[in-house]
Design a protein around this motif. Structure first.
Motif, short mmCIF file in Angstrom:
data_model
loop_
_atom_site.label_atom_id
_atom_site.label_comp_id
_atom_site.label_asym_id
_atom_site.label_seq_id
_atom_site.Cartn_x
_atom_site.Cartn_y
_atom_site.Cartn_z
N ALA A 11 0.83 -1.21 0.00
CA ALA A 11 0.00 0.00 0.00
C ALA A 11 0.87 1.25 0.00
N MET A 12 1.97 1.23 0.74
CA MET A 12 2.84 2.40 0.82
C MET A 12 3.49 2.73 -0.51
N VAL A 13 3.85 1.73 -1.29
CA VAL A 13 4.51 1.98 -2.57
C VAL A 13 3.52 2.13 -3.72
N SER A 14 2.26 1.88 -3.46
CA SER A 14 1.24 2.03 -4.49
C SER A 14 1.04 3.50 -4.84
N THR A 15 0.68 3.74 -6.06
CA THR A 15 0.37 5.11 -6.47
C THR A 15 -1.10 5.44 -6.28
N VAL A 16 -1.90 4.47 -5.83
CA VAL A 16 -3.34 4.72 -5.69
C VAL A 16 -3.85 4.62 -4.25
N ILE A 36 7.27 -0.05 10.76
CA ILE A 36 7.37 0.10 9.30
C ILE A 36 6.82 1.46 8.88
N ILE A 37 5.67 1.83 9.41
CA ILE A 37 5.07 3.12 9.07
C ILE A 37 5.97 4.26 9.53
N ASP A 38 6.43 4.19 10.77
CA ASP A 38 7.27 5.26 11.32
C ASP A 38 8.55 5.46 10.51
N GLU A 39 9.13 4.39 10.03
CA GLU A 39 10.43 4.49 9.37
C GLU A 39 10.35 4.67 7.85
N TYR A 40 9.28 4.16 7.21
CA TYR A 40 9.30 4.10 5.75
C TYR A 40 8.13 4.76 5.04
N ALA A 41 7.09 5.13 5.74
CA ALA A 41 5.91 5.67 5.06
C ALA A 41 6.20 7.03 4.44
N PRO A 42 5.74 7.24 3.19
CA PRO A 42 5.88 8.56 2.59
C PRO A 42 5.06 9.59 3.38
N GLY A 43 5.42 10.85 3.27
CA GLY A 43 4.78 11.90 4.05
C GLY A 43 3.28 12.03 3.88
N ASP A 44 2.76 11.70 2.71
CA ASP A 44 1.32 11.85 2.47
C ASP A 44 0.53 10.57 2.74
#
Length: 75
Positions: A11-16, A36-44
């Motif tokens: 989901a994090m790397v998905s564009t949708v 995982i969310i804290d370290e790798y999630a994009p800002g949006d």
């Protein structure tokens, strides 16, 4: 269950996908997914992790906000 984070990372790397909801009763999986969310999630990227059995979660707040659901059936 949200599991070990594979669907979360997808989901994090998905564009949708802009909002992920993960439910898992296991405290270790929940902690790992939080990390995982804290370290790798994009800002949006938005994520809600619920540390409960899915059968006990009130899903009514999400009825109008979820377009797609993934689940896994134990065999």
């Amino acid at each position: 269950s949200a599991g070990y984070g594979g669907r979360l990372i997808g989901a994090m790397v998905s564009t949708v996908v802009s909002n992920y909801i993960g439910i898992d009763p296991d405290t270790k999986s929940h902690a790992g997914n939080t990390k995982i969310i804290d370290e790798y999630a994009p800002g949006d990227f938005r994520a809600t992790l619920i540390n409960q059995p899915a059968e006990e979660v009130d899903m009514s707040p999400y009825f109008e906000t979820v377009d797609f659901a993934l689940t896994r059936r134990n065999q």
